[in-house]
Motif scaffolding. Structure first.
Motif, PDB file in Angstrom:
ATOM      1  N   ALA A  67       1.015  -0.618  -0.355  1.00  0.00           N
ATOM      2  CA  ALA A  67      -0.237   0.050  -0.192  1.00  0.00           C
ATOM      3  C   ALA A  67       0.881   1.321   0.249  1.00  0.00           C
ATOM      4  CB  ALA A  67      -0.384  -0.021   0.868  1.00  0.00           C
ATOM      5  N   GLY A  68       0.799   2.311  -1.081  1.00  0.00           N
ATOM      6  CA  GLY A  68       0.863   3.730  -1.100  1.00  0.00           C
ATOM      7  C   GLY A  68       2.255   3.652  -2.195  1.00  0.00           C
ATOM      8  N   GLY A  69       2.432   1.929  -2.320  1.00  0.00           N
ATOM      9  CA  GLY A  69       3.257   2.506  -4.194  1.00  0.00           C
ATOM     10  C   GLY A  69       2.784   2.560  -4.816  1.00  0.00           C
ATOM     11  N   SER A  70       3.507   2.092  -6.393  1.00  0.00           N
ATOM     12  CA  SER A  70       3.633   2.732  -7.876  1.00  0.00           C
ATOM     13  C   SER A  70       3.155   1.239  -8.241  1.00  0.00           C
ATOM     14  CB  SER A  70       4.013   4.152  -8.147  1.00  0.00           C
ATOM     15  OG  SER A  70       3.387   4.684  -6.971  1.00  0.00           O
ATOM     16  N   LEU A  71       2.985   1.456  -9.337  1.00  0.00           N
ATOM     17  CA  LEU A  71       3.463   0.438 -10.724  1.00  0.00           C
ATOM     18  C   LEU A  71       2.403   1.446 -11.434  1.00  0.00           C
ATOM     19  CD1 LEU A  71       1.014  -2.955  -9.339  1.00  0.00           C
ATOM     20  CD2 LEU A  71       4.305  -2.673  -9.748  1.00  0.00           C
ATOM     21  N   ARG A  72       3.148   0.479 -13.067  1.00  0.00           N
ATOM     22  CA  ARG A  72       2.562   1.141 -13.972  1.00  0.00           C
ATOM     23  C   ARG A  72       2.727  -0.026 -15.102  1.00  0.00           C
ATOM     24  NH1 ARG A  72       6.457   4.465 -18.792  1.00  0.00           N
ATOM     25  NH2 ARG A  72       7.196   2.800 -19.521  1.00  0.00           N
ATOM     26  N   LEU A  73       1.032   0.055 -15.959  1.00  0.00           N
ATOM     27  CA  LEU A  73       0.530  -0.854 -17.060  1.00  0.00           C
ATOM     28  C   LEU A  73       0.583  -0.152 -18.392  1.00  0.00           C
ATOM     29  CD1 LEU A  73      -2.749  -1.724 -14.533  1.00  0.00           C
ATOM     30  CD2 LEU A  73      -0.158  -2.921 -14.205  1.00  0.00           C
ATOM     31  N   SER A  74       0.893  -1.394 -18.832  1.00  0.00           N
ATOM     32  CA  SER A  74       1.430  -0.865 -20.537  1.00  0.00           C
ATOM     33  C   SER A  74       0.695  -2.496 -20.771  1.00  0.00           C
ATOM     34  CB  SER A  74       3.012  -1.407 -20.912  1.00  0.00           C
ATOM     35  OG  SER A  74       3.345  -0.594 -19.882  1.00  0.00           O
ATOM     36  N   CYS A  75       0.012  -1.879 -21.987  1.00  0.00           N
ATOM     37  CA  CYS A  75      -0.959  -2.218 -23.334  1.00  0.00           C
ATOM     38  C   CYS A  75      -0.484  -2.300 -24.285  1.00  0.00           C
ATOM     39  CB  CYS A  75      -2.337  -1.818 -23.047  1.00  0.00           C
ATOM     40  SG  CYS A  75      -3.453  -2.763 -24.288  1.00  0.00           S
ATOM     41  N   VAL A  76       0.685  -3.146 -24.956  1.00  0.00           N
ATOM     42  CA  VAL A  76       0.613  -2.476 -26.422  1.00  0.00           C
ATOM     43  C   VAL A  76      -0.963  -3.389 -27.487  1.00  0.00           C
ATOM     44  CG1 VAL A  76       1.638  -3.441 -28.512  1.00  0.00           C
ATOM     45  CG2 VAL A  76       2.687  -3.771 -26.418  1.00  0.00           C
ATOM     46  N   VAL A  77      -0.854  -2.740 -28.362  1.00  0.00           N
ATOM     47  CA  VAL A  77      -2.103  -2.769 -29.294  1.00  0.00           C
ATOM     48  C   VAL A  77      -1.073  -3.152 -30.782  1.00  0.00           C
ATOM     49  CG1 VAL A  77      -3.799  -1.521 -30.459  1.00  0.00           C
ATOM     50  CG2 VAL A  77      -3.508  -0.828 -28.279  1.00  0.00           C
ATOM     51  N   SER A  78      -2.163  -4.383 -31.301  1.00  0.00           N
ATOM     52  CA  SER A  78      -1.037  -4.738 -32.541  1.00  0.00           C
ATOM     53  C   SER A  78      -2.796  -4.516 -33.879  1.00  0.00           C
ATOM     54  CB  SER A  78      -0.258  -5.517 -32.427  1.00  0.00           C
ATOM     55  OG  SER A  78      -1.425  -6.846 -31.364  1.00  0.00           O
ATOM     56  N   GLY A  79      -2.039  -4.904 -34.512  1.00  0.00           N
ATOM     57  CA  GLY A  79      -3.329  -5.311 -35.645  1.00  0.00           C
ATOM     58  C   GLY A  79      -3.699  -3.482 -36.294  1.00  0.00           C
ATOM     59  N   SER A  80      -4.850  -4.212 -37.652  1.00  0.00           N
ATOM     60  CA  SER A  80      -5.239  -2.859 -38.417  1.00  0.00           C
ATOM     61  C   SER A  80      -5.899  -2.365 -37.732  1.00  0.00           C
ATOM     62  CB  SER A  80      -5.755  -3.508 -39.856  1.00  0.00           C
ATOM     63  OG  SER A  80      -6.172  -2.611 -40.648  1.00  0.00           O
ATOM     64  N   ILE A  81      -6.472  -1.149 -37.254  1.00  0.00           N
ATOM     65  CA  ILE A  81      -7.672  -0.277 -36.713  1.00  0.00           C
ATOM     66  C   ILE A  81      -7.763   0.463 -37.823  1.00  0.00           C
ATOM     67  CG2 ILE A  81      -8.243   1.257 -35.031  1.00  0.00           C
ATOM     68  CD1 ILE A  81      -6.279  -0.074 -33.585  1.00  0.00           C
ATOM     69  N   PHE A  82      -8.860   0.727 -38.505  1.00  0.00           N
ATOM     70  CA  PHE A  82      -9.379   1.225 -39.106  1.00  0.00           C
ATOM     71  C   PHE A  82      -9.828   2.574 -38.768  1.00  0.00           C
ATOM     72  CE2 PHE A  82     -11.537   2.958 -43.027  1.00  0.00           C
ATOM     73  CZ  PHE A  82     -12.848   3.884 -42.544  1.00  0.00           C
ATOM     74  N   ARG A  83     -11.222   2.754 -37.094  1.00  0.00           N
ATOM     75  CA  ARG A  83     -11.162   4.343 -36.833  1.00  0.00           C
ATOM     76  C   ARG A  83     -10.667   3.144 -35.543  1.00  0.00           C
ATOM     77  NH1 ARG A  83     -15.867   7.098 -38.385  1.00  0.00           N
ATOM     78  NH2 ARG A  83     -16.733   6.521 -36.342  1.00  0.00           N
ATOM     79  N   LEU A  84     -10.041   4.746 -34.484  1.00  0.00           N
ATOM     80  CA  LEU A  84     -10.268   4.614 -33.287  1.00  0.00           C
ATOM     81  C   LEU A  84     -11.456   5.634 -32.656  1.00  0.00           C
ATOM     82  CD1 LEU A  84      -8.702   3.355 -30.707  1.00  0.00           C
ATOM     83  CD2 LEU A  84      -7.419   4.826 -30.370  1.00  0.00           C
ATOM     84  N   ASN A  85     -11.420   4.991 -31.352  1.00  0.00           N
ATOM     85  CA  ASN A  85     -12.448   5.868 -30.995  1.00  0.00           C
ATOM     86  C   ASN A  85     -11.531   6.977 -29.474  1.00  0.00           C
ATOM     87  OD1 ASN A  85     -15.000   6.127 -32.465  1.00  0.00           O
ATOM     88  ND2 ASN A  85     -16.055   5.084 -31.950  1.00  0.00           N
ATOM     89  N   ALA A  86     -12.051   5.180 -28.609  1.00  0.00           N
ATOM     90  CA  ALA A  86     -11.523   5.491 -27.747  1.00  0.00           C
ATOM     91  C   ALA A  86     -10.753   4.511 -27.224  1.00  0.00           C
ATOM     92  CB  ALA A  86     -11.954   5.847 -25.897  1.00  0.00           C
ATOM     93  N   MET A  87      -9.912   4.453 -26.217  1.00  0.00           N
ATOM     94  CA  MET A  87      -9.457   3.690 -24.381  1.00  0.00           C
ATOM     95  C   MET A  87      -9.011   3.954 -23.981  1.00  0.00           C
ATOM     96  SD  MET A  87      -5.675   4.639 -26.145  1.00  0.00           S
ATOM     97  CE  MET A  87      -5.532   4.620 -27.786  1.00  0.00           C
ATOM     98  N   GLY A  88      -8.970   2.263 -23.056  1.00  0.00           N
ATOM     99  CA  GLY A  88      -9.351   2.640 -21.623  1.00  0.00           C
ATOM    100  C   GLY A  88      -8.580   1.334 -21.283  1.00  0.00           C
ATOM    101  N   TRP A  89      -8.904   1.357 -19.378  1.00  0.00           N
ATOM    102  CA  TRP A  89      -8.135   0.441 -18.436  1.00  0.00           C
ATOM    103  C   TRP A  89      -9.775  -0.016 -17.753  1.00  0.00           C
ATOM    104  CZ3 TRP A  89      -4.025  -2.889 -18.438  1.00  0.00           C
ATOM    105  CH2 TRP A  89      -2.996  -1.805 -19.437  1.00  0.00           C
ATOM    106  N   TYR A  90     -10.256  -1.120 -17.722  1.00  0.00           N
ATOM    107  CA  TYR A  90     -10.807  -2.004 -16.685  1.00  0.00           C
ATOM    108  C   TYR A  90     -10.113  -2.004 -15.453  1.00  0.00           C
ATOM    109  CZ  TYR A  90     -14.422   0.626 -19.209  1.00  0.00           C
ATOM    110  OH  TYR A  90     -15.409   0.844 -20.349  1.00  0.00           O
ATOM    111  N   ARG A  91     -11.169  -3.242 -14.625  1.00  0.00           N
ATOM    112  CA  ARG A  91     -10.608  -3.878 -13.577  1.00  0.00           C
ATOM    113  C   ARG A  91     -11.722  -4.304 -12.667  1.00  0.00           C
ATOM    114  NH1 ARG A  91      -8.526   0.196  -8.687  1.00  0.00           N
ATOM    115  NH2 ARG A  91     -10.997   1.431  -7.731  1.00  0.00           N
TER     116      ARG A  91
END
Length: 120
Positions: free
Chosen positions: A14-38
């Motif tokens: 508790a009180g610490g930090s982390l950094r999450l990464s998400c690498v996206v691959s593949g063909s995207i015609f049009r991006l609307n939004a990106m996000g994180w859920y848990r």
């Protein structure tokens, strides 16, 4: 096919930090939004933060001021910087991408999830 691969989860005090990464691959015609859920055990998946292509963000009240979403277009990566972590932040964290395909349909993609555990 679009693929999302998360990394960066782990065990932190508790009180610490982390950094999450998400690498996206593949063909995207049009991006609307990106996000994180848990999703914590026994609970529904919930929004952590969403970032639209217009640059607006929407954070869950529980993480405002502690978590920050960012993206690196050159690396096709979206990040979630998590500071001042609390035991109640313990959950599997999922990267999310909402796109529009060539047919004009909205399609949502999910990563496989990365576990974050915060000890008290």
């Amino acid at each position: 096919q679009v693929q999302l691969v998360e990394s960066g989860g782990g065990l932190v005090q508790a009180g610490g930090s982390l950094r999450l990464s998400c690498v996206v691959s593949g063909s995207i015609f049009r991006l609307n939004a990106m996000g994180w859920y848990r999703q914590a055990p026994g609970k529904q998946r919930e929004l952590v933060v969403v970032l639209t292509t217009a640059g607006s963000t929407n954070y869950a009240d529980s993480v405002k001021g502690r978590f920050t979403i960012s993206r690196d277009n050159a690396k096709n990566t979206v990040y979630l910087e998590m500071n001042s972590l609390k035991p109640e932040d313990t959950a599997a964290y999922y990267c999310n991408l909402e796109v529009v395909n060539r047919s004009g349909l909205r399609v949502t993609f999910w990563g496989q999830g990365t576990q974050v555990t915060v000890s008290s």
